[in-house]
Design a protein around this motif. Structure first.
Motif, PDB file in Angstrom:
ATOM      1  N   VAL A  59       0.376  -4.731   4.141  1.00  0.00           N
ATOM      2  CA  VAL A  59       1.199  -4.481   2.952  1.00  0.00           C
ATOM      3  C   VAL A  59       2.658  -4.658   3.346  1.00  0.00           C
ATOM      4  CG1 VAL A  59       1.809  -2.824   1.149  1.00  0.00           C
ATOM      5  CG2 VAL A  59      -0.486  -2.805   2.121  1.00  0.00           C
ATOM      6  N   THR A  60       3.357  -5.521   2.641  1.00  0.00           N
ATOM      7  CA  THR A  60       4.756  -5.769   2.976  1.00  0.00           C
ATOM      8  C   THR A  60       5.639  -4.646   2.459  1.00  0.00           C
ATOM      9  OG1 THR A  60       5.213  -6.980   0.933  1.00  0.00           O
ATOM     10  CG2 THR A  60       4.404  -8.279   2.822  1.00  0.00           C
ATOM     11  N   LEU A  61       6.787  -4.494   3.087  1.00  0.00           N
ATOM     12  CA  LEU A  61       7.752  -3.502   2.635  1.00  0.00           C
ATOM     13  C   LEU A  61       8.186  -3.808   1.205  1.00  0.00           C
ATOM     14  CD1 LEU A  61       9.382  -0.995   3.370  1.00  0.00           C
ATOM     15  CD2 LEU A  61      11.115  -2.494   4.355  1.00  0.00           C
ATOM     16  N   GLU A  62       8.304  -5.069   0.880  1.00  0.00           N
ATOM     17  CA  GLU A  62       8.676  -5.456  -0.487  1.00  0.00           C
ATOM     18  C   GLU A  62       7.623  -4.982  -1.489  1.00  0.00           C
ATOM     19  OE1 GLU A  62       9.977  -9.350  -3.128  1.00  0.00           O
ATOM     20  OE2 GLU A  62       9.283  -9.636  -1.075  1.00  0.00           O
ATOM     21  N   ALA A  63       6.344  -5.136  -1.143  1.00  0.00           N
ATOM     22  CA  ALA A  63       5.276  -4.688  -2.029  1.00  0.00           C
ATOM     23  C   ALA A  63       5.309  -3.170  -2.198  1.00  0.00           C
ATOM     24  CB  ALA A  63       3.919  -5.136  -1.494  1.00  0.00           C
ATOM     25  N   ILE A  64       5.619  -2.452  -1.120  1.00  0.00           N
ATOM     26  CA  ILE A  64       5.694  -0.995  -1.169  1.00  0.00           C
ATOM     27  C   ILE A  64       6.824  -0.558  -2.103  1.00  0.00           C
ATOM     28  CG2 ILE A  64       6.276   1.054   0.189  1.00  0.00           C
ATOM     29  CD1 ILE A  64       4.748  -0.262   2.543  1.00  0.00           C
ATOM     30  N   VAL A  65       8.023  -1.114  -1.912  1.00  0.00           N
ATOM     31  CA  VAL A  65       9.175  -0.739  -2.731  1.00  0.00           C
ATOM     32  C   VAL A  65       8.924  -1.101  -4.202  1.00  0.00           C
ATOM     33  CG1 VAL A  65      11.625  -1.218  -3.176  1.00  0.00           C
ATOM     34  CG2 VAL A  65      10.831  -0.866  -0.832  1.00  0.00           C
ATOM     35  N   ALA A  88      14.382   6.336   6.936  1.00  0.00           N
ATOM     36  CA  ALA A  88      14.215   6.138   5.490  1.00  0.00           C
ATOM     37  C   ALA A  88      12.944   5.333   5.217  1.00  0.00           C
ATOM     38  CB  ALA A  88      15.431   5.431   4.908  1.00  0.00           C
ATOM     39  N   ARG A  89      12.682   4.346   6.057  1.00  0.00           N
ATOM     40  CA  ARG A  89      11.465   3.555   5.893  1.00  0.00           C
ATOM     41  C   ARG A  89      10.227   4.437   6.046  1.00  0.00           C
ATOM     42  NH1 ARG A  89      10.131  -2.383   8.023  1.00  0.00           N
ATOM     43  NH2 ARG A  89       7.941  -2.441   7.444  1.00  0.00           N
ATOM     44  N   GLU A  90      10.256   5.359   7.007  1.00  0.00           N
ATOM     45  CA  GLU A  90       9.125   6.274   7.192  1.00  0.00           C
ATOM     46  C   GLU A  90       8.905   7.135   5.951  1.00  0.00           C
ATOM     47  OE1 GLU A  90       9.686   8.506  10.786  1.00  0.00           O
ATOM     48  OE2 GLU A  90       9.831   6.689  11.999  1.00  0.00           O
ATOM     49  N   LYS A  91       9.989   7.605   5.349  1.00  0.00           N
ATOM     50  CA  LYS A  91       9.868   8.415   4.131  1.00  0.00           C
ATOM     51  C   LYS A  91       9.276   7.586   2.984  1.00  0.00           C
ATOM     52  CE  LYS A  91      13.463  11.845   4.848  1.00  0.00           C
ATOM     53  NZ  LYS A  91      12.785  13.077   4.471  1.00  0.00           N
ATOM     54  N   VAL A  92       9.713   6.341   2.865  1.00  0.00           N
ATOM     55  CA  VAL A  92       9.217   5.465   1.799  1.00  0.00           C
ATOM     56  C   VAL A  92       7.737   5.158   2.027  1.00  0.00           C
ATOM     57  CG1 VAL A  92       9.405   3.114   0.872  1.00  0.00           C
ATOM     58  CG2 VAL A  92      11.453   4.507   1.178  1.00  0.00           C
ATOM     59  N   GLU A  93       7.353   4.879   3.263  1.00  0.00           N
ATOM     60  CA  GLU A  93       5.944   4.604   3.560  1.00  0.00           C
ATOM     61  C   GLU A  93       5.087   5.838   3.290  1.00  0.00           C
ATOM     62  OE1 GLU A  93       6.170   3.157   7.573  1.00  0.00           O
ATOM     63  OE2 GLU A  93       6.523   1.091   6.915  1.00  0.00           O
ATOM     64  N   ALA A  94       5.588   7.024   3.639  1.00  0.00           N
ATOM     65  CA  ALA A  94       4.842   8.257   3.390  1.00  0.00           C
ATOM     66  C   ALA A  94       4.682   8.496   1.884  1.00  0.00           C
ATOM     67  CB  ALA A  94       5.543   9.441   4.044  1.00  0.00           C
ATOM     68  N   LEU A  95       5.732   8.226   1.119  1.00  0.00           N
ATOM     69  CA  LEU A  95       5.658   8.377  -0.333  1.00  0.00           C
ATOM     70  C   LEU A  95       4.649   7.389  -0.922  1.00  0.00           C
ATOM     71  CD1 LEU A  95       6.645   9.733  -2.925  1.00  0.00           C
ATOM     72  CD2 LEU A  95       8.493   8.034  -3.002  1.00  0.00           C
ATOM     73  N   TYR A  96       4.608   6.183  -0.387  1.00  0.00           N
ATOM     74  CA  TYR A  96       3.656   5.171  -0.846  1.00  0.00           C
ATOM     75  C   TYR A  96       2.221   5.650  -0.593  1.00  0.00           C
ATOM     76  CZ  TYR A  96       1.218   0.676  -1.140  1.00  0.00           C
ATOM     77  OH  TYR A  96       0.337  -0.336  -1.464  1.00  0.00           O
ATOM     78  N   LEU A  97       1.962   6.199   0.590  1.00  0.00           N
ATOM     79  CA  LEU A  97       0.621   6.703   0.901  1.00  0.00           C
ATOM     80  C   LEU A  97       0.263   7.873  -0.017  1.00  0.00           C
ATOM     81  CD1 LEU A  97       0.701   6.546   4.796  1.00  0.00           C
ATOM     82  CD2 LEU A  97      -0.454   4.986   3.209  1.00  0.00           C
TER      83      LEU A  97
END
Length: 90
Positions: free
Chosen positions: A18-24, A64-73
């Motif tokens: 999963v790309t960071l772009e797809a996550i955001v 910040a990326r870790e927080k965004v990935e955790a929110l995505y999960l």
């Protein structure tokens, strides 16, 4: 010349592939930029937000990326729970 070895298979990693772009993009669609900025309070989500500006910031800012990935999960778990509960008879 030898080819590079294939990347390790990560069948239990929900972020694998999963790309960071797809996550955001998914988070912005689910929560909206305002809601995303409330959950991860960084300027790229609260002041003139856009996917390109968020990607630029998140690629340079590991915490910040870790927080965004955790929110995505978290979002994925909530979506699965909602779908599972919707299938149960009330």
């Amino acid at each position: 010349m030898q080819d590079a070895p294939p990347p390790p298979v990560q069948p239990r990693n929900p972020l694998h592939g999963v790309t960071l772009e797809a996550i955001v993009t998914a988070l912005a669609a689910h929560y909206g930029w305002k809601g995303l900025g409330e959950r991860v309070p960084v300027r790229c989500f609260t002041s003139d937000p856009s996917v390109p500006s968020a990607l630029k910031f998140l690629r340079k800012t590991p915490w910040a990326r870790e927080k965004v990935e955790a929110l995505y999960l978290f979002m994925l778990r909530e979506q699965r729970r909602t779908a599972r509960d919707a299938g149960r008879p009330g």
